[in-house]
Scaffold this active site. Structure first.
Site, PDB file in Angstrom:
ATOM      1  N   GLU A 286      48.126  10.339  26.150  1.00  0.00           N
ATOM      2  CA  GLU A 286      46.899   9.758  25.628  1.00  0.00           C
ATOM      3  C   GLU A 286      46.319  10.690  24.570  1.00  0.00           C
ATOM      4  O   GLU A 286      45.964  10.268  23.488  1.00  0.00           O
ATOM      5  CB  GLU A 286      45.930   9.525  26.792  1.00  0.00           C
ATOM      6  CG  GLU A 286      44.748   8.629  26.456  1.00  0.00           C
ATOM      7  CD  GLU A 286      43.566   9.419  25.956  1.00  0.00           C
ATOM      8  OE1 GLU A 286      43.405  10.567  26.398  1.00  0.00           O
ATOM      9  OE2 GLU A 286      42.818   8.896  25.118  1.00  0.00           O
TER      10      GLU A 286
ATOM     11  N   GLN B 139      45.281  -0.072  32.528  1.00  0.00           N
ATOM     12  CA  GLN B 139      45.157   1.221  33.208  1.00  0.00           C
ATOM     13  C   GLN B 139      43.934   1.144  34.115  1.00  0.00           C
ATOM     14  O   GLN B 139      42.806   1.086  33.631  1.00  0.00           O
ATOM     15  CB  GLN B 139      44.983   2.308  32.153  1.00  0.00           C
ATOM     16  CG  GLN B 139      44.941   3.721  32.666  1.00  0.00           C
ATOM     17  CD  GLN B 139      44.777   4.721  31.528  1.00  0.00           C
ATOM     18  OE1 GLN B 139      45.002   4.388  30.369  1.00  0.00           O
ATOM     19  NE2 GLN B 139      44.367   5.928  31.850  1.00  0.00           N
TER      20      GLN B 139
END
Lengths: 384, 306
Positions: free
Chosen positions: A243, A125
């Site tokens: 997340e 990411q």
């Protein structure tokens, strides 16, 4: 492997029995000397879980899945921990990067997600930069449109699994330097193309858990945009839901496994005064996290947006994570600090990693401010 | 099994909360009668978990005192027309929630039954002082339960304690929520250095942490109701007890000198929450107990599942 897509309970029962079988023994209670070694071994576990079908639930068929929703994935993470198996490292990032791809770029998901799901590759990411950690909206990595491509220049840092990743899902600036969150675009960039340089970064444990990535006139096709040009912040906010919900749930199951391991390690040791009470409190913290997180995951699976209340989950996660590892440090004493065995090293490595719990995904300070602003409606910090 | 499957819809819950707040605000002398007037038994039957939680949360929020806890704990005993109170054994004293002169029998929770002791047998009773001064509770001298008739069995006693812990959790949550609400109002209104003190980050963060502590207790309580288990009830009570310690420490601080003096009502929330924590196992006692069982090999039960 038949229709568990519509039956989470049946999936749970079948998975629980499957994971205690000997096929999974090679990964049970294992330790690894390096982060690279660990993720490579975990990728083999992913291949096994994919071949057996279990990890394909919770993902759409168009992206290599077998249908189902967030609950299936959450059940799998928990079942792995309950069976003393690791949650494969790549799943931590897959859980965060997969859903936005499925939602905003289904063609990219169809083409690339299956290889991720079966452990053939994994991704990083690309959000944070040296000057943009918590303050993500100030990021500067630029993507300049050039015909059917973007030319990317800049740097990303603190990328989990970045040293060995095949692709990076990056938040880049396509707007003016002052445009903050309004001028951002999410784009998937391959590692193995001209202009991309990767440098592993070690945590204080010495483990290369993170990486720096440098982009030097990297040519990226516009077809690699996730969502729309200039709408990257919305994709990032969508991603954050997973997340905040799924990652917290996943870690809670791992925390239970770590407590079991710690107890085993403590057998026969003289424990410091107060250990019993601390263990009761730490276990209580993990349960508080689980009770909360299970609700959040079910809400997400039901289509509810995960909003500012999820900052509560993050704070509970940080307390549980740091609690378990501080307890380990305090009960294992000099073995923790100086011990040479693999388990001793593992506890040290994991202790350093647990320090990130109050930092990654938005620091605990940021989470508290979100709660103060958007949940409690306290007077604003900004005073004119 | 999902926490989303509730017998009571949100609209009904909101109406019920309003009725309960009204009822407690009017400070009815006979809480049982007031609940009957609300048609409580019928309402509670639809969704016992949610209704009972709401009842005790509002009980706590309003700083009401009653022996409702005892009624919950004795609910599964055979119906009796004697007036009964439960003996609450604390670490250094025994406590009753009512004046022993107002009951006929005292039920002492033992390991495998309740001992039934005539109320006339207790001696040296006095209303609690200190932090318990406004609870209406009484301290009693040690009761000799040897030879007393016994009712119930081990399962009944354990379930009774679990039920008691669940409702105490709710009550502590109510006291804490009231305190946090006072804190939010105060930090919003109180101006120092030209700005509301609730605009300073240190203050905002402590309020946020207080909110997290209370929310966590609510979540564990919801799971405790879902499973009905003793382990979960102990976890919920421990979480609530720990929450009140953190919340009250923060809330006193938010009020500055007003929190330490009689100027604010906040001190009443501090003492009430602390008193409730001591019943059926304080957060320190419960954490110790759970920890010992875990060290001795008890399962690290996952408790919550998807």
């Amino acid at each position: 492997m038949t229709g568990y897509a519509d039956d989470v309970d049946a999936y749970t029962a079948a998975l629980d029995s499957a994971l205690v079988e000997t096929t999974y023994d090679p990964w049970r209670n294992t330790h690894h000397a390096t982060a690279e070694g660990r993720i490579a071994d975990h990728a083999l576990l992913m291949a096994r879980l994919f071949a057996d079908g279990w990890s394909r639930y919770g993902w759409p068929e168009t992206a290599g899945g077998l249908g189902g929703d967030e609950r299936h994935r959450a059940v799998m993470y928990d079942a792995l921990s309950a069976a003393d198996l690791p949650v494969p490292d790549p799943h931590l990032m897959l859980e965060t990067l997969g859903p936005p791809l499925v939602h905003f770029a289904p063609e990219l998901a169809a083409r690339h997600l299956p290889a991720y799901l079966c452990g053939e590759e994994w991704w990083g990411q690309g959000f944070s930069e040296p000057e943009a950690g918590s303050d993500l909206a100030s990021l500067r990595c630029r993507a300049r449109p050039d015909g059917e491509n973007y030319i990317v220049n800049g740097q990303k840092i603190w990328t989990s699994h970045g040293a060995t990743a095949t692709r990076y899902v990056c938040l880049v600036r396509t707007g003016t330097p002052e445009s903050r969150h309004r001028g951002l675009t999410m784009i998937m960039i391959d590692r193995d193309i001209p202009g991309v340089t990767v440098r592993p970064m070690a945590l204080a444990s010495g483990q290369n858990e993170l990486a720096e990535i440098f982009f030097d006139d990297v040519v990226v096709p516009a077809s690699r945009v996730v969502g729309e040009d200039g709408k990257g912040w919305a994709v990032a906010m969508y991603l954050l839901q997973f997340e905040r919900a799924q990652y917290a749930w996943l870690m809670s199951g791992i925390a239970l496994r770590e407590l079991r391991e710690l107890r085993e390690r403590c057998e026969g040791r003289t424990l410091p005064d107060g250990t019993a009470r601390r263990l009761g409190e730490v276990y209580g913290d993990v349960i508080a996290l689980r009770a909360r997180s299970a609700n959040t995951v079910r809400g997400l699976a039901g289509g509810a947006a995960v909003g500012p209340e999820a900052s509560v989950d993050k704070i509970l996660l940080a307390a549980a994570e740091t609690g378990v590892h501080d307890l380990a440090r305090d009960t294992l004493g000099s073995d923790f600090s100086f011990g040479t065995s693999e388990p001793d090293q593992q506890w040290r490595n994991d202790w350093w990693y647990s320090r990130a719990a109050t930092i990654l995904g938005g620091s605990s300070e940021v989470q508290r401010t979100i709660i103060a602003d958007h949940v409690l409606g306290l007077p604003s910090e900004k005073v004119s | 099994m999902s926490a989303l499957d509730s017998g009571m819809d949100d609209e009904t819950a909101e109406l019920l909360t309003g009725s309960l707040r009204e009822m407690f605000r009017s400070a009815p002398p006979d809480l049982g009668a007031a609940l009957d007037e609300l048609g409580w038994d019928e309402v509670a039957a639809e969704d016992p978990a949610r209704a009972t939680t709401m009842l005790f949360v509002e009980h706590g929020r309003s700083l009401t005192t009653s022996a409702l806890l005892d009624r919950v704990m004795l609910a599964d005993l055979p119906v009796s027309d004697t007036r009964r109170a439960v003996l609450h054994s604390l670490d250094s004293m025994d406590v009753l929630l009512t004046d022993p002169a107002a009951v006929d029998e005292i039920l002492v929770p033992l390991d495998t039954s309740f001992a039934v002791v005539p109320a006339g047998q207790v001696s040296d009773t006095a209303p609690l002082g200190g932090f318990g001064a406004d609870t209406g509770w009484f301290s009693v001298d040690a009761i000799d339960a040897a030879g007393a008739p016994q009712i119930g069995d081990e399962a009944l006693v354990r379930q009774s304690i679990a039920a008691g812990r669940r409702v105490l959790t709710a009550e502590i949550i109510g006291v804490c929520e009231a305190a946090v609400a006072l804190a939010i109002a105060h930090t919003t209104a109180r101006v120092q250095y030209g700005r509301a003190i609730g605009s300073f980050q240190a203050v905002r963060h402590r309020v946020a942490e207080s909110h997290v502590a209370v929310v966590a207790a609510r979540e564990v309580l919801a799971v405790a109701w879902e499973t009905g288990g003793e382990w979960e009830a102990a976890l919920a009570k421990a979480r609530a007890g720990r929450a009140q310690a953190e919340v009250m420490r923060n809330v006193i601080q938010f009020f500055g000198a007003m929190g330490v003096s009689m100027e604010s009502v906040v001190h009443r929330h501090v003492t009430r929450a602390g008193s409730l924590d001591l019943l059926l196992g304080s957060h320190l006692e419960l954490a110790e107990q759970l920890g010992r069982e875990l060290l001795a090999g008890a399962d690290f039960l996952p408790v919550a599942r998807i």
